[in-house]
Design an enzyme around this catalytic site. Structure first.
Site, PDB file in Angstrom:
ATOM      1  N   GLY A 272      36.704  19.893  89.227  1.00  0.00           N
ATOM      2  CA  GLY A 272      36.873  18.784  90.083  1.00  0.00           C
ATOM      3  C   GLY A 272      37.868  18.915  91.249  1.00  0.00           C
ATOM      4  O   GLY A 272      37.828  18.112  92.301  1.00  0.00           O
ATOM      5  N   GLU A 310      36.996  23.079  83.424  1.00  0.00           N
ATOM      6  CA  GLU A 310      36.083  23.621  84.188  1.00  0.00           C
ATOM      7  C   GLU A 310      36.460  23.893  85.524  1.00  0.00           C
ATOM      8  O   GLU A 310      35.383  23.493  86.160  1.00  0.00           O
ATOM      9  CB  GLU A 310      34.543  23.325  83.900  1.00  0.00           C
ATOM     10  CG  GLU A 310      34.443  23.073  82.342  1.00  0.00           C
ATOM     11  CD  GLU A 310      32.895  22.357  82.227  1.00  0.00           C
ATOM     12  OE1 GLU A 310      32.597  21.759  82.977  1.00  0.00           O
ATOM     13  OE2 GLU A 310      32.420  22.798  81.115  1.00  0.00           O
ATOM     14  N   PRO A 311      37.660  24.262  85.893  1.00  0.00           N
ATOM     15  CA  PRO A 311      37.693  24.511  87.575  1.00  0.00           C
ATOM     16  C   PRO A 311      37.014  25.553  88.152  1.00  0.00           C
ATOM     17  O   PRO A 311      36.718  26.825  87.554  1.00  0.00           O
ATOM     18  CB  PRO A 311      39.270  24.981  87.308  1.00  0.00           C
ATOM     19  CG  PRO A 311      39.604  25.731  86.183  1.00  0.00           C
ATOM     20  CD  PRO A 311      38.741  25.100  85.173  1.00  0.00           C
ATOM     21  N   GLY A 312      36.390  25.247  89.261  1.00  0.00           N
ATOM     22  CA  GLY A 312      35.657  26.125  90.132  1.00  0.00           C
ATOM     23  C   GLY A 312      36.075  26.363  91.329  1.00  0.00           C
ATOM     24  O   GLY A 312      36.847  27.173  91.716  1.00  0.00           O
ATOM     25  N   ARG A 313      35.981  25.477  92.226  1.00  0.00           N
ATOM     26  CA  ARG A 313      36.479  25.298  93.568  1.00  0.00           C
ATOM     27  C   ARG A 313      38.000  25.471  93.836  1.00  0.00           C
ATOM     28  O   ARG A 313      38.396  26.405  94.443  1.00  0.00           O
ATOM     29  CB  ARG A 313      36.207  23.774  94.220  1.00  0.00           C
ATOM     30  CG  ARG A 313      36.303  23.929  95.710  1.00  0.00           C
ATOM     31  CD  ARG A 313      36.088  22.229  96.241  1.00  0.00           C
ATOM     32  NE  ARG A 313      34.891  22.062  96.017  1.00  0.00           N
ATOM     33  CZ  ARG A 313      33.740  21.956  96.897  1.00  0.00           C
ATOM     34  NH1 ARG A 313      33.801  22.755  98.021  1.00  0.00           N
ATOM     35  NH2 ARG A 313      32.491  21.695  96.549  1.00  0.00           N
ATOM     36  N   TYR A 353      28.087  18.631 103.378  1.00  0.00           N
ATOM     37  CA  TYR A 353      28.944  17.885 102.876  1.00  0.00           C
ATOM     38  C   TYR A 353      29.880  17.347 104.140  1.00  0.00           C
ATOM     39  O   TYR A 353      30.801  16.905 104.085  1.00  0.00           O
ATOM     40  CB  TYR A 353      29.801  18.201 102.060  1.00  0.00           C
ATOM     41  CG  TYR A 353      29.482  18.964 100.756  1.00  0.00           C
ATOM     42  CD1 TYR A 353      28.227  18.765 100.168  1.00  0.00           C
ATOM     43  CD2 TYR A 353      29.917  20.162 100.281  1.00  0.00           C
ATOM     44  CE1 TYR A 353      27.929  19.651  99.112  1.00  0.00           C
ATOM     45  CE2 TYR A 353      29.663  21.195  99.343  1.00  0.00           C
ATOM     46  CZ  TYR A 353      28.400  20.831  98.610  1.00  0.00           C
ATOM     47  OH  TYR A 353      28.115  21.530  97.699  1.00  0.00           O
ATOM     48  N   CYS A 378      18.123  28.596 113.425  1.00  0.00           N
ATOM     49  CA  CYS A 378      17.337  27.836 114.398  1.00  0.00           C
ATOM     50  C   CYS A 378      17.622  26.317 114.450  1.00  0.00           C
ATOM     51  O   CYS A 378      16.614  25.713 113.878  1.00  0.00           O
ATOM     52  CB  CYS A 378      15.918  28.518 114.492  1.00  0.00           C
ATOM     53  SG  CYS A 378      15.808  30.097 114.961  1.00  0.00           S
ATOM     54  N   GLU A 379      18.696  25.816 113.960  1.00  0.00           N
ATOM     55  CA  GLU A 379      19.016  24.375 113.793  1.00  0.00           C
ATOM     56  C   GLU A 379      20.411  23.957 114.770  1.00  0.00           C
ATOM     57  O   GLU A 379      21.356  24.727 114.634  1.00  0.00           O
ATOM     58  CB  GLU A 379      19.462  24.100 112.425  1.00  0.00           C
ATOM     59  CG  GLU A 379      18.461  24.863 111.330  1.00  0.00           C
ATOM     60  CD  GLU A 379      17.678  23.552 110.620  1.00  0.00           C
ATOM     61  OE1 GLU A 379      18.278  22.392 110.684  1.00  0.00           O
ATOM     62  OE2 GLU A 379      16.763  24.128 110.055  1.00  0.00           O
ATOM     63  N   TYR A 407      31.300  28.167  96.649  1.00  0.00           N
ATOM     64  CA  TYR A 407      30.145  27.389  97.047  1.00  0.00           C
ATOM     65  C   TYR A 407      29.598  27.683  98.490  1.00  0.00           C
ATOM     66  O   TYR A 407      28.520  26.959  98.833  1.00  0.00           O
ATOM     67  CB  TYR A 407      30.384  25.893  96.926  1.00  0.00           C
ATOM     68  CG  TYR A 407      30.773  25.404  95.407  1.00  0.00           C
ATOM     69  CD1 TYR A 407      29.782  25.390  94.628  1.00  0.00           C
ATOM     70  CD2 TYR A 407      32.017  24.946  95.353  1.00  0.00           C
ATOM     71  CE1 TYR A 407      30.317  25.109  93.360  1.00  0.00           C
ATOM     72  CE2 TYR A 407      32.320  24.431  94.022  1.00  0.00           C
ATOM     73  CZ  TYR A 407      31.514  24.523  92.947  1.00  0.00           C
ATOM     74  OH  TYR A 407      31.602  24.037  91.964  1.00  0.00           O
TER      75      TYR A 407
HETATM   76  C1  LIG Z   1      29.819  20.326  84.913  1.00  0.00           C
HETATM   77  C2  LIG Z   1      30.704  21.079  85.872  1.00  0.00           C
HETATM   78  N1  LIG Z   1      31.752  21.505  85.474  1.00  0.00           N
HETATM   79  C3  LIG Z   1      32.528  22.017  86.476  1.00  0.00           C
HETATM   80  C4  LIG Z   1      32.259  21.819  87.938  1.00  0.00           C
HETATM   81  C5  LIG Z   1      33.053  22.567  88.566  1.00  0.00           C
HETATM   82  O1  LIG Z   1      33.648  21.762  89.632  1.00  0.00           O
HETATM   83  P1  LIG Z   1      34.638  22.174  90.963  1.00  0.00           P
HETATM   84  O2  LIG Z   1      34.220  23.516  91.479  1.00  0.00           O
HETATM   85  O3  LIG Z   1      34.894  21.007  91.604  1.00  0.00           O
HETATM   86  O4  LIG Z   1      36.025  22.495  89.989  1.00  0.00           O
HETATM   87  C6  LIG Z   1      31.236  21.457  88.287  1.00  0.00           C
HETATM   88  C7  LIG Z   1      30.613  21.576  89.722  1.00  0.00           C
HETATM   89  O5  LIG Z   1      29.850  20.820  90.184  1.00  0.00           O
HETATM   90  C8  LIG Z   1      30.225  21.041  87.368  1.00  0.00           C
HETATM   91  O6  LIG Z   1      28.998  20.596  87.688  1.00  0.00           O
END
Ligand SMILES: Cc1ncc(COP(=O)(O)O)c(C=O)c1O
Length: 454
Positions: A272, A310-313, A353, A378-379, A407
């Site tokens: 998050g 669980e970092p992603g973004r 978003y 086409c939008e 993403y």
């Molecule tokens: C269960 C879960 N964990 C981790 C993440 C990663 O979130 P972020 O990319 O914001 O760090 C998400 C993304 O929506 C998620 O659904």
């Protein structure tokens, strides 16, 4: 030089710039105010060769020539550095811990491999992400399977692969897992902490009406139910309150909320943390985020608990840049449009978003007049940036849009028959294709209707 899938593991561009012999600036000199601020949003290590943008040691416009456009460029050195910063930072603060990369942020086999090599766990949501993570050779005992609608077949695949942890989102998951598993399976329960976050509604997940997870009373009942299960071993709890969160306080509130459910061996605190997309974004550092989480854990959770995050973004967004080619420059009533060869087919973050991005001409970095960057779809909503300063954009020039690592390719689509772009990894050794561009053959390859009579 055109690249095909055969180039996959070969570095096809090499040799560090500059080639002109002009002075180059490095990341350490970023506070030098002579450097246009947009360089600060490029992957760490980005610099200028004269007026030309250099990413991961490669001229951005040469990358566009070599790999075509649109293309997502990921700085592998910056990505590995971030993975280590997360892993070392968490381990230093809470040794019994594991960083688990949220692979939905950029699902691509080469990236799974990098994260596996960095000894990160992998969060997979669904069969497709699981297949890619396995293909990359990552260790399934470190996988965490997510999803609010996991099917029988996806759960069966996960059990068969030996996925270490399944996160239970609903009672149907329990019924399915108990029916499908032939041996003990470790599980966590995803809990809705009822924590508000100042992010876009579409990516807020910690509120009472979230479709993800169970409310506290339901979670409490499920804990009791699982204590009697002979197949499912309840290891602990999971919480994830949303994405692109720019304030650490809600993360601590979520820890406090789930602590009310009792003591467990494992707490997965989700992802998050926000990324810095624009000059006005000031996301907390990884270190201050980790300080907040571990201080909350020390206050509210058992000291022996294992912590997962669980970092992603925040792991990958800032390591990516998308290169487009300008196809048209056209004056409108109140603005001038720069139309590029991509758009909402490779970046839905703007339309979903309203995410703001920054950009620059790759060979004339900084300065310029205000333009509206639009896509080829086409939008009218297919607008990448409403207003951004660009210097003399002209047909054929390369435009670099910063902070597109997370993403964007994830949600790439074939709108208007667009071909999904490649992913190119840049590192000291050069640039290599990690995922090839889709082809028209790929587009036709799924056709099931019989061909027309000849
Ligand atoms: C269960 C879960 N964990 C981790 C993440 C990663 O979130 P972020 O990319 O914001 O760090 C998400 C993304 O929506 C998620 O659904």
């Amino acid at each position: 030089m055109a690249c095909s899938s055969g180039d996959r593991d070969n570095f096809v561009l090499s040799g560090a710039t500059p080639r002109t012999g002009k002075a180059c600036m490095t990341i350490d000199e970023r506070t030098d105010h002579r450097l246009p601020p947009v360089v600060d949003l490029m992957p760490p290590g980005a610099r200028l060769d004269g007026e030309r943008l250099v990413i991961g040691g490669q001229l951005a416009s040469e990358l566009a020539d070599s790999f075509g456009t649109p293309a997502l460029i990921i700085d592998e050195v910056a990505l590995r550095a971030r993975a280590r910063r997360y892993a070392d930072g968490l381990a230093a603060r809470w040794p019994n811990s594991q960083v688990v990369w949220a692979s939905k942020s950029l699902p691509c086999t080469a990236i799974y491999r990098i994260m596996g090599e960095e000894a990160l766990g992998i969060d997979v949501a669904g069969g497709g992400e699981l297949v890619m993570a396995l293909a990359a050779g990552a260790d399934p005992s470190r996988f965490v399977l997510h999803g609010n609608a996991k099917t029988d077949s996806e759960l069966a695949m996960a059990l068969e692969a030996g996925v270490g942890t399944v996160v239970i989102d609903n009672l149907d998951d329990v019924e399915r897992l108990e029916r499908l598993s032939s041996r003990e399976q470790g599980v966590l329960i995803r809990v809705i902490p009822d924590v508000a976050t100042a992010t876009h509604d579409a990516i807020a997940t910690g509120h009472q009406n979230s479709k993800f997870g169970l409310l506290i009373p339901e979670a409490r009942a499920l804990i009791e139910r699982l204590r009697g299960s002979d197949r499912l071993r309840l290891d602990g709890l999971h919480v994830h309150i949303g994405s692109q969160i720019l304030d650490v306080a809600p993360f601590a509130r979520a820890v406090e909320a789930i602590a009310a459910l009792g003591e467990f061996e494992v707490y997965d605190l989700g992802g998050g943390l926000g990324a810095r997309y624009t000059y006005d974004d000031h996301p907390p550092s990884i270190e201050s985020y980790l300080d907040t989480l571990t201080e909350a854990a020390r206050r509210f959770l058992p000291s022996s608990a294992r912590l997962l995050i669980e970092p992603g973004r925040s792991m990958i967004a800032e390591t990516g840049v998308t290169l487009y080619r300008v196809v048209s420059v056209k004056r409108g009533a109140t603005r001038t449009f720069v139309a590029v060869d991509g758009g909402m087919g490779d970046n839905l973050e703007v339309s979903l978003y309203g995410q703001r991005f920054e950009a620059t001409m790759a060979d004339r970095v900084g300065g310029g007049e205000s333009y509206t960057v639009v896509g080829r779809h086409c939008e009218s909503g297919d607008q990448l940036i409403e207003s951004v300063a660009l210097r003399d954009p002209a047909v054929g020039d390369v435009l670099a849009v910063a902070v597109t690592g997370a993403y964007c390719l994830t949600m790439a689509n074939n709108y208007n028959g667009a071909l999904r772009p490649p992913i190119v990894l840049v590192a000291a050794e050069g640039a290599r294709l990690a995922l090839r561009r889709e082809t028209y053959e790929d587009l036709l390859g799924r056709d099931a209707a019989p061909p027309p009579p000849s």
